[in-house]
Scaffold this motif. Structure first.
Motif, PDB file in Angstrom:
ATOM      1  N   GLU A 120     -14.622   8.178  -4.107  1.00  0.00           N
ATOM      2  CA  GLU A 120     -14.577   8.367  -2.658  1.00  0.00           C
ATOM      3  C   GLU A 120     -13.766   9.585  -2.228  1.00  0.00           C
ATOM      4  O   GLU A 120     -12.976   9.521  -1.290  1.00  0.00           O
ATOM      5  CB  GLU A 120     -14.036   7.113  -1.983  1.00  0.00           C
ATOM      6  CG  GLU A 120     -14.936   5.915  -2.174  1.00  0.00           C
ATOM      7  CD  GLU A 120     -14.433   4.675  -1.481  1.00  0.00           C
ATOM      8  OE1 GLU A 120     -13.331   4.699  -0.905  1.00  0.00           O
ATOM      9  OE2 GLU A 120     -15.147   3.678  -1.514  1.00  0.00           O
ATOM     10  N   TYR A 176     -14.004  -4.102  -1.625  1.00  0.00           N
ATOM     11  CA  TYR A 176     -13.775  -4.043  -3.068  1.00  0.00           C
ATOM     12  C   TYR A 176     -13.682  -5.412  -3.741  1.00  0.00           C
ATOM     13  O   TYR A 176     -13.536  -5.483  -4.952  1.00  0.00           O
ATOM     14  CB  TYR A 176     -12.489  -3.280  -3.375  1.00  0.00           C
ATOM     15  CG  TYR A 176     -12.542  -1.836  -2.943  1.00  0.00           C
ATOM     16  CD1 TYR A 176     -13.518  -0.981  -3.445  1.00  0.00           C
ATOM     17  CD2 TYR A 176     -11.632  -1.319  -2.032  1.00  0.00           C
ATOM     18  CE1 TYR A 176     -13.584   0.345  -3.050  1.00  0.00           C
ATOM     19  CE2 TYR A 176     -11.687   0.010  -1.644  1.00  0.00           C
ATOM     20  CZ  TYR A 176     -12.658   0.829  -2.151  1.00  0.00           C
ATOM     21  OH  TYR A 176     -12.717   2.135  -1.759  1.00  0.00           O
ATOM     22  N   ASN A 221      -1.871  -2.825  -4.079  1.00  0.00           N
ATOM     23  CA  ASN A 221      -2.929  -2.251  -3.252  1.00  0.00           C
ATOM     24  C   ASN A 221      -3.509  -3.336  -2.361  1.00  0.00           C
ATOM     25  O   ASN A 221      -3.903  -4.390  -2.850  1.00  0.00           O
ATOM     26  CB  ASN A 221      -4.021  -1.655  -4.130  1.00  0.00           C
ATOM     27  CG  ASN A 221      -5.190  -1.171  -3.316  1.00  0.00           C
ATOM     28  OD1 ASN A 221      -6.183  -1.872  -3.205  1.00  0.00           O
ATOM     29  ND2 ASN A 221      -5.070  -0.003  -2.729  1.00  0.00           N
ATOM     30  N   ASP A 243      -6.271  -3.093  -0.501  1.00  0.00           N
ATOM     31  CA  ASP A 243      -7.731  -3.041  -0.380  1.00  0.00           C
ATOM     32  C   ASP A 243      -8.484  -3.837  -1.430  1.00  0.00           C
ATOM     33  O   ASP A 243      -9.649  -4.150  -1.236  1.00  0.00           O
ATOM     34  CB  ASP A 243      -8.221  -1.596  -0.450  1.00  0.00           C
ATOM     35  CG  ASP A 243      -7.761  -0.781   0.735  1.00  0.00           C
ATOM     36  OD1 ASP A 243      -7.534  -1.368   1.802  1.00  0.00           O
ATOM     37  OD2 ASP A 243      -7.619   0.443   0.579  1.00  0.00           O
ATOM     38  N   MET A 244      -7.855  -4.157  -2.556  1.00  0.00           N
ATOM     39  CA  MET A 244      -8.619  -4.806  -3.623  1.00  0.00           C
ATOM     40  C   MET A 244      -9.136  -6.176  -3.213  1.00  0.00           C
ATOM     41  O   MET A 244     -10.116  -6.655  -3.756  1.00  0.00           O
ATOM     42  CB  MET A 244      -7.833  -4.875  -4.915  1.00  0.00           C
ATOM     43  CG  MET A 244      -6.788  -5.941  -4.972  1.00  0.00           C
ATOM     44  SD  MET A 244      -6.261  -6.222  -6.648  1.00  0.00           S
ATOM     45  CE  MET A 244      -7.757  -6.691  -7.434  1.00  0.00           C
ATOM     46  N   ASP A 301     -11.231  11.012  -3.524  1.00  0.00           N
ATOM     47  CA  ASP A 301      -9.879  11.122  -4.058  1.00  0.00           C
ATOM     48  C   ASP A 301      -9.910  11.830  -5.399  1.00  0.00           C
ATOM     49  O   ASP A 301     -10.909  11.789  -6.118  1.00  0.00           O
ATOM     50  CB  ASP A 301      -9.250   9.741  -4.241  1.00  0.00           C
ATOM     51  CG  ASP A 301      -8.602   9.233  -2.966  1.00  0.00           C
ATOM     52  OD1 ASP A 301      -8.332  10.051  -2.072  1.00  0.00           O
ATOM     53  OD2 ASP A 301      -8.372   8.019  -2.873  1.00  0.00           O
ATOM     54  N   GLU A 338       0.860  -1.183   0.000  1.00  0.00           N
ATOM     55  CA  GLU A 338       0.000   0.000   0.000  1.00  0.00           C
ATOM     56  C   GLU A 338       0.899   1.238   0.000  1.00  0.00           C
ATOM     57  O   GLU A 338       1.921   1.246   0.677  1.00  0.00           O
ATOM     58  CB  GLU A 338      -0.851  -0.035   1.277  1.00  0.00           C
ATOM     59  CG  GLU A 338      -1.942   0.969   1.346  1.00  0.00           C
ATOM     60  CD  GLU A 338      -3.234   0.486   0.726  1.00  0.00           C
ATOM     61  OE1 GLU A 338      -4.124   1.326   0.603  1.00  0.00           O
ATOM     62  OE2 GLU A 338      -3.356  -0.673   0.338  1.00  0.00           O
ATOM     63  N   GLY A 380      -7.532   0.478  -5.475  1.00  0.00           N
ATOM     64  CA  GLY A 380      -7.528   1.720  -4.723  1.00  0.00           C
ATOM     65  C   GLY A 380      -6.178   2.392  -4.918  1.00  0.00           C
ATOM     66  O   GLY A 380      -5.461   2.115  -5.885  1.00  0.00           O
ATOM     67  N   ARG A 381      -5.810   3.255  -4.027  1.00  0.00           N
ATOM     68  CA  ARG A 381      -4.492   3.881  -4.119  1.00  0.00           C
ATOM     69  C   ARG A 381      -3.435   2.785  -4.191  1.00  0.00           C
ATOM     70  O   ARG A 381      -3.411   1.886  -3.349  1.00  0.00           O
ATOM     71  CB  ARG A 381      -4.241   4.755  -2.902  1.00  0.00           C
ATOM     72  CG  ARG A 381      -5.132   5.967  -2.864  1.00  0.00           C
ATOM     73  CD  ARG A 381      -4.810   6.813  -1.671  1.00  0.00           C
ATOM     74  NE  ARG A 381      -5.611   8.028  -1.662  1.00  0.00           N
ATOM     75  CZ  ARG A 381      -5.400   9.024  -0.837  1.00  0.00           C
ATOM     76  NH1 ARG A 381      -4.405   8.960   0.034  1.00  0.00           N
ATOM     77  NH2 ARG A 381      -6.156  10.088  -0.875  1.00  0.00           N
ATOM     78  N   SER A 382      -2.567   2.875  -5.199  1.00  0.00           N
ATOM     79  CA  SER A 382      -1.659   1.766  -5.482  1.00  0.00           C
ATOM     80  C   SER A 382      -0.219   2.188  -5.668  1.00  0.00           C
ATOM     81  O   SER A 382       0.070   3.306  -6.086  1.00  0.00           O
ATOM     82  CB  SER A 382      -2.112   1.037  -6.754  1.00  0.00           C
ATOM     83  OG  SER A 382      -3.369   0.465  -6.564  1.00  0.00           O
ATOM     84  N   ARG A 406      -7.365   6.137  -8.031  1.00  0.00           N
ATOM     85  CA  ARG A 406      -7.868   4.771  -7.869  1.00  0.00           C
ATOM     86  C   ARG A 406      -8.080   4.164  -9.259  1.00  0.00           C
ATOM     87  O   ARG A 406      -9.165   4.219  -9.821  1.00  0.00           O
ATOM     88  CB  ARG A 406      -9.155   4.773  -7.055  1.00  0.00           C
ATOM     89  CG  ARG A 406      -8.923   5.256  -5.628  1.00  0.00           C
ATOM     90  CD  ARG A 406     -10.211   5.370  -4.855  1.00  0.00           C
ATOM     91  NE  ARG A 406      -9.965   5.880  -3.529  1.00  0.00           N
ATOM     92  CZ  ARG A 406      -9.921   5.118  -2.426  1.00  0.00           C
ATOM     93  NH1 ARG A 406     -10.094   3.825  -2.520  1.00  0.00           N
ATOM     94  NH2 ARG A 406      -9.699   5.657  -1.255  1.00  0.00           N
TER      95      ARG A 406
END
Length: 194
Positions: free
Chosen positions: A34, A147, A139, A141-142, A36, A2, A65-67, A41
């Motif tokens: 969201e 997500y 990332n 969060d994926m 950003d 991340e 997401g942010r990667s 993203r």
């Protein structure tokens, strides 16, 4: 991995030739999500042939997401390291993002040439009588509950696990319900509907 977060995995991955600069990739083909800014993203629609990406293409995208990106190198000549999932060719890196804090608008620095950047890398390593396989995502969060069912994230994550544990016969694109977007939509339309 991340952006802006040290996990301890960075040193382990580096031993296997997988490095990832602590910087945010910006893909301007993706809109705002969201709160950003645009491109923070990315939607990935570029894949190299690999068992973990089988069936994914520009109509079957994955959402990140942010990667962070990856810069692989082979520690030994017989190692097989591949970048498999990419941003669009309009992407660029925000190297000082982590130092400056999160901003909603980022602009491309002067002199930077946009390019494709890898968001996922796979490694296959023969060591002695054994084999090690690694899949690294830029990332974290994926694969989270939030997500995981976005677009084709579940397929990418599960197929990556099947590849790592050598059960390639189970790799497939799973049937989608009627509420999942899957076929040709412009990137912006897909993101807005998402």
């Amino acid at each position: 991995l991340e952006p802006c977060r040290h996990t301890g995995l960075e040193e382990l991955l580096a031993e296997f030739g997988i490095s990832s600069p602590d910087a945010l990739v910006i893909d301007p083909t993706a809109g705002r999500v969201e709160g950003d800014g645009p491109g923070m993203r990315p939607l990935a629609s570029n894949y190299t042939p690999h068992p973990s990406t089988r069936g994914l293409n520009s109509n079957r995208m994955t959402f990140f997401g942010r990667s962070r990106i990856f810069k692989p190198r082979k520690p030994q000549p017989d190692d097989k390291i591949r970048t498999t999932v990419f941003t669009s060719n309009e992407s660029w890196i925000a190297p000082n993002f982590c130092d400056s804090g999160s901003r909603s608008e980022l602009s491309i620095p002067p002199g930077v040439v946009p390019s494709y950047f890898p968001l996922v890398v796979t490694g296959d390593y023969q060591r002695g009588d054994g084999e090690t396989r690694i899949v690294a995502f830029g990332n974290a969060d994926m694969a989270s509950n939030r997500y995981l069912r976005s677009l084709y994230n579940l397929d990418l994550v599960v197929n990556s696990v099947h590849w790592v544990v050598s059960t390639q016969q189970a790799i497939t694109i799973r049937p989608k319900g009627s509420n999942v977007l899957q076929f040709p939509l412009p990137l912006q339309s897909t993101l807005q509907a998402f």
